[in-house]
Write a protein that holds these residues in place. Sequence first.
Motif, PDB file in Angstrom:
ATOM      1  N   ARG A  36       5.278   2.495   8.296  1.00 26.71           N
ATOM      2  CA  ARG A  36       4.250   2.008   8.968  1.00 26.71           C
ATOM      3  C   ARG A  36       4.005   0.375   8.855  1.00 26.71           C
ATOM      4  O   ARG A  36       3.753  -0.029   9.945  1.00 26.71           O
ATOM      5  CB  ARG A  36       2.882   2.636   8.129  1.00 26.71           C
ATOM      6  CG  ARG A  36       1.549   2.180   8.864  1.00 26.71           C
ATOM      7  CD  ARG A  36       0.485   2.419   7.776  1.00 26.71           C
ATOM      8  NE  ARG A  36       0.367   1.869   6.678  1.00 26.71           N
ATOM      9  CZ  ARG A  36      -0.249   0.651   6.130  1.00 26.71           C
ATOM     10  NH1 ARG A  36      -0.897  -0.042   7.431  1.00 26.71           N
ATOM     11  NH2 ARG A  36      -0.099   0.525   5.088  1.00 26.71           N
ATOM     12  N   HIS A  76       0.896  -1.260  -0.085  1.00 25.71           N
ATOM     13  CA  HIS A  76       0.082   0.030  -0.094  1.00 25.71           C
ATOM     14  C   HIS A  76       0.761   1.323   0.157  1.00 25.71           C
ATOM     15  O   HIS A  76       0.394   2.167  -0.698  1.00 25.71           O
ATOM     16  CB  HIS A  76      -1.127   0.194   1.187  1.00 25.71           C
ATOM     17  CG  HIS A  76      -1.838   1.186   1.428  1.00 25.71           C
ATOM     18  ND1 HIS A  76      -1.398   2.433   2.168  1.00 25.71           N
ATOM     19  CD2 HIS A  76      -3.092   1.508   0.724  1.00 25.71           C
ATOM     20  CE1 HIS A  76      -2.455   3.205   1.784  1.00 25.71           C
ATOM     21  NE2 HIS A  76      -3.398   2.679   1.189  1.00 25.71           N
ATOM     22  N   ASP A  77       1.896   1.205   0.582  1.00 26.47           N
ATOM     23  CA  ASP A  77       2.880   2.358   0.896  1.00 26.47           C
ATOM     24  C   ASP A  77       4.021   2.236   0.223  1.00 26.47           C
ATOM     25  O   ASP A  77       4.633   1.088  -0.136  1.00 26.47           O
ATOM     26  CB  ASP A  77       3.241   2.846   2.419  1.00 26.47           C
ATOM     27  CG  ASP A  77       2.074   2.700   3.270  1.00 26.47           C
ATOM     28  OD1 ASP A  77       0.833   2.960   2.732  1.00 26.47           O
ATOM     29  OD2 ASP A  77       2.098   2.577   4.580  1.00 26.47           O
ATOM     30  N   GLU A  78       4.642   3.448  -0.323  1.00 28.01           N
ATOM     31  CA  GLU A  78       5.959   3.432  -0.827  1.00 28.01           C
ATOM     32  C   GLU A  78       7.019   3.470   0.208  1.00 28.01           C
ATOM     33  O   GLU A  78       7.963   2.683   0.173  1.00 28.01           O
ATOM     34  CB  GLU A  78       6.115   4.599  -1.871  1.00 28.01           C
ATOM     35  CG  GLU A  78       7.508   5.060  -2.096  1.00 28.01           C
ATOM     36  CD  GLU A  78       8.417   4.383  -3.026  1.00 28.01           C
ATOM     37  OE1 GLU A  78       9.471   4.434  -3.201  1.00 28.01           O
ATOM     38  OE2 GLU A  78       7.801   2.963  -3.258  1.00 28.01           O
ATOM     39  N   ASN A  98      12.292   3.902   1.476  1.00 26.84           N
ATOM     40  CA  ASN A  98      11.263   3.597   0.370  1.00 26.84           C
ATOM     41  C   ASN A  98      11.588   2.506  -0.466  1.00 26.84           C
ATOM     42  O   ASN A  98      12.759   1.884  -0.673  1.00 26.84           O
ATOM     43  CB  ASN A  98      11.522   4.928  -0.632  1.00 26.84           C
ATOM     44  CG  ASN A  98      10.862   6.175   0.179  1.00 26.84           C
ATOM     45  OD1 ASN A  98      10.121   6.068   0.962  1.00 26.84           O
ATOM     46  ND2 ASN A  98      11.416   7.113  -0.559  1.00 26.84           N
TER      47      ASN A  98
END
Length: 347
Positions: free
Chosen positions: A92, A86-88, A99
Amino acid sequence: MSSFFYFVLPALGGYTLTSLYLLRNPHILHRRKRTAFFCTHISHRGGCGERIEGTMEAFTHAVEQGTHMLELDCHLTRDGHVVVSHDENLLRQTGHDINISSLNLQDLPLYKEKLEVTFYAGEFLLSFSHFCLRCHGGVFQVCVCVCVCMCVTGHYSSGADRTIALLEDVFKKFPHIPVSIEIKEYNCQLIRKVSDLVQQYNREEVTVWASVDGSIMEECRRANGSMPYSFSVSHGVLLLLLFYSGLLPFVPLGQSVLQFYLPRIFNRTFIPEKRILRNRLVVSLLEKVTMRKSLFKHLAARGIQVHLFVCNKDDDIKAAFDVGATGVMSDYPTVLSRYLCRNTAQD
């Protein structure tokens, strides 16, 4: 002035009646879309409330629970692999402030052992009391002080699989399961590689382009125009303007899916980052403007599926279907399956 009433009002009345009639009967002007999938049960991030989000274990579990579609997000590693995340930035999800694009596939860290479910924060008032001594007129008095504070309870997922998955592995294991892929960054190389994988595994009819950003969606469409695609935010706003102006029945739509929040979850199971969405009046207005049953029925009649998310409680699932959603996206595939099973049996 009399000529205005004589000509304009009848024309306006005729336009309104025609628009309303065509809104209810869109087949007169538009051929119904025939997608290769119809999804009532969609697993958000692979069903991240029951297994760690975006892992092969999560996707496998969701499919075993009878999901019709997997929803996921993709990013590109430094060495060119398309991974599901979901995140680059992985802070979290893994605890490492780094990254994906700066790492090779083999260097990606593992997910945390327990990962909070973003759309099931939960919010409630907690009251507690304590004793204190007060001196009044030289006499000590025992008082009970009651305090009220706002607490947020976290719902967490866990699982044996903590490895960030490859999109290719998802395609290999689930060749016939529809997948909605959200592209969050304007990265032409990522978009091309996703398109290449879709073509390689012959999934063009059952893989959906999704993005909130209109420019990203345009690039996705340029990379592969054969894949069905969803509404971006800008086109969603345009859809509402067409609906309220009465023009919608006359306008062709290329999208196959509308994916949108169920506003009632805001500040209850989902706490938005944007402060404006924490305002009750704003959320109430958003719900009144967007949750229009006549709009959703019109889209469904044109073959455009309406998926509302993220519904993690029975009441929210029911609210989504009641307002006209053709499908519901949930973090809890088991909960959604049980709801559908119960209500299908009742029908």
